[in-house]
Design a protein around this motif. Structure first.
Motif, PDB file in Angstrom:
ATOM      1  N   SER A  97       0.825  -1.215   0.000  1.00  0.00           N
ATOM      2  CA  SER A  97       0.000   0.000   0.000  1.00  0.00           C
ATOM      3  C   SER A  97       0.854   1.259   0.000  1.00  0.00           C
ATOM      4  N   VAL A  98       1.993   1.215   0.712  1.00  0.00           N
ATOM      5  CA  VAL A  98       2.915   2.351   0.676  1.00  0.00           C
ATOM      6  C   VAL A  98       3.429   2.550  -0.742  1.00  0.00           C
ATOM      7  N   ARG A  99       3.785   1.468  -1.409  1.00  0.00           N
ATOM      8  CA  ARG A  99       4.282   1.569  -2.781  1.00  0.00           C
ATOM      9  C   ARG A  99       3.231   2.125  -3.739  1.00  0.00           C
ATOM     10  N   LYS A 100       1.959   1.849  -3.441  1.00  0.00           N
ATOM     11  CA  LYS A 100       0.874   2.363  -4.276  1.00  0.00           C
ATOM     12  C   LYS A 100       0.531   3.820  -3.957  1.00  0.00           C
ATOM     13  N   GLY A 101       1.159   4.378  -2.947  1.00  0.00           N
ATOM     14  CA  GLY A 101       0.911   5.769  -2.597  1.00  0.00           C
ATOM     15  C   GLY A 101      -0.312   5.992  -1.739  1.00  0.00           C
ATOM     16  N   LYS A 102      -0.870   4.932  -1.165  1.00  0.00           N
ATOM     17  CA  LYS A 102      -2.046   5.083  -0.302  1.00  0.00           C
ATOM     18  C   LYS A 102      -1.651   5.726   1.027  1.00  0.00           C
ATOM     19  N   ASP A 103      -2.622   6.302   1.705  1.00  0.00           N
ATOM     20  CA  ASP A 103      -2.425   6.725   3.083  1.00  0.00           C
ATOM     21  C   ASP A 103      -2.366   5.478   3.956  1.00  0.00           C
ATOM     22  N   VAL A 104      -1.484   5.503   4.952  1.00  0.00           N
ATOM     23  CA  VAL A 104      -1.292   4.347   5.824  1.00  0.00           C
ATOM     24  C   VAL A 104      -1.179   4.823   7.268  1.00  0.00           C
ATOM     25  N   PHE A 105      -1.835   4.112   8.166  1.00  0.00           N
ATOM     26  CA  PHE A 105      -1.627   4.300   9.607  1.00  0.00           C
ATOM     27  C   PHE A 105      -1.143   2.967  10.137  1.00  0.00           C
ATOM     28  N   VAL A 106       0.056   2.948  10.705  1.00  0.00           N
ATOM     29  CA  VAL A 106       0.618   1.715  11.258  1.00  0.00           C
ATOM     30  C   VAL A 106       0.876   1.910  12.740  1.00  0.00           C
ATOM     31  N   GLU A 107       0.419   0.951  13.516  1.00  0.00           N
ATOM     32  CA  GLU A 107       0.648   1.050  14.953  1.00  0.00           C
ATOM     33  C   GLU A 107       2.139   0.923  15.252  1.00  0.00           C
TER      34      GLU A 107
END
Length: 389
Positions: free
Chosen positions: A101-111
């Motif tokens: 998802s990071v590679r696709k440019g999406k927003d990410v929230f990771v604990e």
């Protein structure tokens, strides 16, 4: 008038219907299902270990029947109808789960912790820079109301009276697990350094103290830090929570005591920090944090450590040197937070700040900011490991 930000169509990763403990269901789901959460962060998909596991969770938590079920991080990343992925898996699965998802440019929230290995953290930083992915990290206790209040008092003082420059900071903290030499079966992985989730990283990150302390008093100068880590109780018993019986004993390779001394920037103040796994002496708060300034001293006490949502509320007092008076500084949860179960109160505020496209540092912690904290803590662990050889 500025238009409201477009809602972020959200995928929740790790919402299990069978897990012994689930941070996703306890801390994330209640806020996402609140009126604010539904309007800003509508859940459109789940990612679990398999499609069937995701479908089971959709049914268990009564999510809309059109919620998509995924068993592959790549399939989720390729869904154009998902804007944000929220990762709540075990630490050693964070990297592989969010990387597509990071590679696709999406927003990410990771604990927090970001990943099990510092190399994986650095790889995520690089991928996010290349793709333009906004990545938030779950160090949300920086914005817990008592911490926000303490930061305000350090900066502005109380009732028009300022406290001046920070001179020294002293922290004594206990916790990470309830007992010194026992863990519940579901947390036995805390004793395995390579997993990346343990009392040093988690206990001193968002649930612990060091990140929150530094967010209030300034960053520590890494070259100035003298760290002393110890593994005092390597043989740790594992308890079955359902029977309360000890089922095995595990050899831990994770330190259970941390002592730090260093210099804070930009104040040049001295930091003295002690964390010990397990319970404190009876009657002693799990967290005692004092900030000595030019005109007074602040004391932050919490019997629940930085698990600020449960137990007796944390207290803040200021001792004014000129009058020798002690004054209590009041704080409270806002109405939206107070309406949620305790574990969800800090999380939703951070997620909303992220959904509102606020700048990093304004209610949420960026990947690059959190990576610097990961490097600091990993440095302590590396130094300790070298000393054991």
């Amino acid at each position: 008038m500025t238009a409201a930000p477009t809602p972020l169509r959200t995928a929740l990763i790790g919402l299990s219907s069978t897990a012994t403990t689930s941070w996703a269901s306890a801390a994330h789901l209640p806020g996402l299902l609140s009126p604010t959460g539904r309007s800003k962060l509508p859940i459109t998909a789940l990612l679990n270990s398999s499609v069937s596991a995701a479908r089971s969770a959709i049914q268990t938590y009564a999510l809309p029947p059109d919620t998509k079920a995924y068993g592959s991080p790549e399939d989720l990343a390729n869904d154009p109808d998902v804007d944000l992925v929220i990762c709540n898996t075990r630490v050693d699965r964070h990297f592989a789960t969010i990387l597509p998802s990071v590679r696709k440019g999406k927003d990410v929230f990771v604990e927090w912790p970001i990943a099990a290995r510092l190399e994986d953290v650095e790889a995520l930083v690089g991928e996010a820079r290349r793709s333009g992915s906004r990545v938030a990290v779950g160090l949300q206790r920086r914005w817990a109301p008592p911490v926000v209040k303490l930061r305000e008092v350090v900066r502005d003082g109380v009732g028009g009276k300022t406290l001046g420059r920070i001179l020294s900071v002293d922290v004594r903290a206990f916790g990470g697990t309830i007992d010194r030499d026992v863990v519940p079966e579901g947390l036995a992985y805390f004793l395995d350094r390579k997993v990346g989730g343990n009392v040093v990283v988690i206990g001193n990150g968002h649930r612990g103290v060091i990140d929150t302390v530094l967010s209030v008093v300034g960053d520590v100068e890494p070259s100035s830090v003298h760290s002393q880590l110890q593994l005092q109780r390597p043989d740790v018993r594992v308890r079955d929570p359902s029977t309360n019986e000890i089922i095995t004993t595990v050899q831990s390779d994770v330190p259970d005591l941390i002592s730090l001394n260093g210099t804070l920037q930009p104040s040049s103040a001295t930091l003295s920090y002690l964390f010990r796994r397990g319970q404190p002496f009876p009657g002693t708060p799990a967290l005692t944090w004092t900030i000595n300034l030019e005109h007074g001293e602040l004391r932050f006490l919490s019997h629940s450590g930085l698990n600020l949502e449960t137990g007796d509320p944390a207290t803040i007092h200021v001792h004014w040197f000129d009058s020798n008076e002690v004054e209590e500084v009041k704080w409270d949860w806002n109405a939206e937070q107070a309406a949620l179960p305790p574990s969800a109160r800090n999380v939703i505020s951070t997620l909303v700040a992220f959904a509102d496209r606020k700048a990093p540092g304004d209610g949420w912690v960026s990947l690059e900011d959190a990576a610097s904290r990961a490097r600091l803590i990993e440095g302590f662990l590396d130094e300790w490991e070298k000393s054991q050889k």
